[in-house]
Structures are given as structure tokens and as C-alpha cells.
Motif scaffolding. Structure first.
Motif, PDB file in Angstrom:
ATOM      1  N   ARG A  48       0.661  -1.409  -0.031  1.00 20.91           N
ATOM      2  CA  ARG A  48      -0.222  -0.222   0.374  1.00 20.91           C
ATOM      3  C   ARG A  48       0.907   1.234   0.420  1.00 20.91           C
ATOM      4  N   THR A  49       2.141   1.706   0.886  1.00 19.18           N
ATOM      5  CA  THR A  49       2.915   2.593   1.105  1.00 19.18           C
ATOM      6  C   THR A  49       3.628   2.575  -0.350  1.00 19.18           C
ATOM      7  N   PHE A  50       4.089   1.809  -1.084  1.00 18.79           N
ATOM      8  CA  PHE A  50       4.191   2.325  -2.411  1.00 18.79           C
ATOM      9  C   PHE A  50       3.798   2.356  -3.364  1.00 18.79           C
ATOM     10  N   GLY A  51       2.763   1.434  -3.477  1.00 17.59           N
ATOM     11  CA  GLY A  51       1.521   1.983  -4.540  1.00 17.59           C
ATOM     12  C   GLY A  51       1.090   3.392  -4.523  1.00 17.59           C
ATOM     13  N   PHE A  52       0.869   4.117  -3.130  1.00 19.65           N
ATOM     14  CA  PHE A  52       0.559   5.376  -3.032  1.00 19.65           C
ATOM     15  C   PHE A  52       1.409   6.171  -3.843  1.00 19.65           C
ATOM     16  N   ILE A  53       2.843   5.868  -3.435  1.00 16.96           N
ATOM     17  CA  ILE A  53       4.458   6.521  -3.920  1.00 16.96           C
ATOM     18  C   ILE A  53       3.826   6.611  -5.129  1.00 16.96           C
ATOM     19  N   LEU A  54       3.946   5.940  -5.672  1.00 15.63           N
ATOM     20  CA  LEU A  54       3.759   5.323  -7.035  1.00 15.63           C
ATOM     21  C   LEU A  54       2.719   6.460  -7.950  1.00 15.63           C
ATOM     22  N   THR A  55       1.489   5.195  -7.397  1.00 15.69           N
ATOM     23  CA  THR A  55       0.146   6.536  -8.028  1.00 15.69           C
ATOM     24  C   THR A  55       0.569   7.946  -8.022  1.00 15.69           C
ATOM     25  N   ALA A  56       0.724   8.888  -6.508  1.00 18.64           N
ATOM     26  CA  ALA A  56       0.732   9.769  -6.474  1.00 18.64           C
ATOM     27  C   ALA A  56       2.159  10.432  -7.523  1.00 18.64           C
ATOM     28  N   LEU A  57       3.586   9.760  -7.969  1.00 16.24           N
ATOM     29  CA  LEU A  57       4.399   9.458  -8.714  1.00 16.24           C
ATOM     30  C   LEU A  57       3.760   9.818 -10.332  1.00 16.24           C
ATOM     31  N   ILE A  58       3.059   8.911 -10.767  1.00 13.05           N
ATOM     32  CA  ILE A  58       2.261   9.309 -11.855  1.00 13.05           C
ATOM     33  C   ILE A  58       1.307  10.145 -12.283  1.00 13.05           C
ATOM     34  N   CYS A  59       0.415  10.744 -11.386  1.00 14.43           N
ATOM     35  CA  CYS A  59      -0.615  11.349 -11.288  1.00 14.43           C
ATOM     36  C   CYS A  59       0.197  12.728 -11.346  1.00 14.43           C
ATOM     37  N   SER A  60       1.653  13.019 -10.858  1.00 14.12           N
ATOM     38  CA  SER A  60       2.335  14.417 -10.717  1.00 14.12           C
ATOM     39  C   SER A  60       2.630  14.205 -12.565  1.00 14.12           C
ATOM     40  N   ALA A  61       3.424  13.160 -13.067  1.00 14.56           N
ATOM     41  CA  ALA A  61       3.730  13.140 -14.274  1.00 14.56           C
ATOM     42  C   ALA A  61       2.533  13.891 -15.676  1.00 14.56           C
ATOM     43  N   LEU A  62       1.764  13.850 -15.118  1.00 13.70           N
ATOM     44  CA  LEU A  62       0.416  13.463 -16.043  1.00 13.70           C
ATOM     45  C   LEU A  62       0.507  15.113 -15.987  1.00 13.70           C
ATOM     46  N   VAL A  63       0.068  15.553 -14.612  1.00 21.50           N
ATOM     47  CA  VAL A  63      -0.173  16.675 -14.561  1.00 21.50           C
ATOM     48  C   VAL A  63       0.530  17.853 -14.292  1.00 21.50           C
TER      49      VAL A  63
END
Length: 211
Positions: A124-139
Motif C-alpha cells: 500500500r505504501t509503495f502503491g500510493f507513492i507510485l500513484t502520486a508520482l504518476i499523477c504528478s507526471a501527468l498533471v
């Protein structure tokens, strides 16, 4: 008792998320996670099998979009909707692999943290980190995206780990405490939540600086 679990989990999760990611995030994500967890855990406590994957996907969507709503005021609509969709899909995948709130269910007076719960917390920890990084790259308008991703991941991971450890204790008292004591316990949790959430305003009022 579904209501007892819903109130208890919502307050505990809300305080944990709120302290790490802000009051609004704590209110939105705590309420959504606490409510959905209460239904799932109440079902397991009655000796029934877990919900079907379609229902678990529905619970995942509620939690995912609550997380997105909590981030909306900080990072805007595009980031929030992308985060909500990715987190929802991630949770559905976790459910399909057997990772759910009711796994290794136990109701006892002793906290417990198993290897499988540790694995789920790390995922869960790494999943949320990765998700936030992906969203930051998109936005592409997030200040310090790596630091923010670490903050989101570590807060959610820490809250998940603590909740997993104390879950047997909460489940035991949810099923065994008399109604009056349950009511008093709920009031104490609410007061603690208000006190912790108001701490930042008291510090600002008295101009106390933390370094």
C-alpha cells in the motif's frame, strides 16, 4: 455492530490521515474507509465469506474517490480524478490477490501484526507513492512531486500498519462492550479527534513555532 465499527474506524482513520495530509483529507478518506471497512469486517465477524469482487470493487471506488476528493483542494481536479481512478484500480487488483480488510480476521485483546499484514502495508505504501508520482507526471504542476509522493505513501502506509495491528483489539470490544461503554468510548474518540485537529489552530493563535 456495523455502526460501532463505522464510527470507530472513521474517527481513527480520519485522525491519522488528517494529521498527515490535512483536515479535509482526513474527513473525506476517514469516513469512506471507515464505513466500507465496517461492512466488510462485520460480515467476516459473523462467520460469512467476504463480499464478491464486484462489491469489493464498489468499496474500492468509494475509498478511491474519497482519497481523490481529499486531494482536490490541494492539487486540483485533474490530479484528484487521476489519483482516484488509479487508486481504485490498485485496490481492486489487491482484492483479487486476497488483500482485504478482513484477511486473517481476529478479535482479541492483544494487538497483532502478521507477516501478511506487513506485506500488505508495504504494498500500500509503495502503491500510493507510485500513484502520486504518476499523477504528478501527468498533471505537471505539483511542487516537489517526489516529496509529496513520499508524504502520501508514508502517511497511508503508517495509518494502515497501525490499523492492522490494533484491529483485533477494536473488533473484540466492538462485539463485547456494553452499549453504554461503547457510547462513552465513541465520545472519547470524537473529543480526541477534535483536540488533535484543533492543535494547529491553537499553535497559530498563540504564535507557537515548531522547528
Amino acid at each position: 455492530m456495523v455502526l460501532t465499527r463505522a464510527v470507530t474506524y472513521s474517527i481513527i482513520l480520519g485522525i491519522g490521515y488528517g494529521l498527515g495530509l490535512g483536515l479535509f483529507f482526513g474527513l473525506a478518506s476517514g469516513a469512506a474507509a471507515g464505513l466500507t471497512m465496517s461492512f466488510e469486517l462485520s460480515r467476516v465477524a459473523r462467520g460469512m465469506d467476504h463480499y464478491s469482487l464486484s462489491w469489493e470493487a464498489f468499496f474500492s471506488a468509494i475509498r478511491g474517490f474519497a482519497f481523490g476528493a481529499g486531494l482536490y483542494r490541494i492539487l486540483g481536479f485533474k490530479f484528484a480524478i487521476a489519483f482516484a481512478i488509479l487508486i481504485t484500480l490498485g485496490q481492486i487488483f489487491a482484492y483479487s490477490r486476497g488483500m482485504r480488510p478482513g484477511m486473517e480476521y481476529s478479535a482479541s485483546r492483544r494487538p497483532r501484526f502478521t507477516r501478511r499484514q506487513l506485506w500488505g502495508t508495504l504494498n500500500r505504501t509503495f502503491g500510493f507513492i507510485l500513484t502520486a508520482l504518476i499523477c504528478s507526471a501527468l498533471v505537471r504542476h505539483v511542487d516537489h512531486p517526489l516529496l509529496f509522493a513520499l508524504r502520501v505513501g508514508l502517511v497511508t502506509g503508517l495509518v494502515t500498519g497501525i490499523m492492522s495491528a490494533v484491529n483485533p483489539f477494536i473488533e473484540y470490544y466492538a462485539d463485547n462492550l456494553p452499549e453504554r461503554r461503547l457510547g462513552a468510548f465513541g465520545i472519547v474518540l470524537i473529543l480526541c479527534g477534535f483536540a488533535l485537529q484543533s492543535l494547529q489552530y491553537w499553535l497559530a493563535l498563540f504564535d507557537v513555532r515548531l522547528r
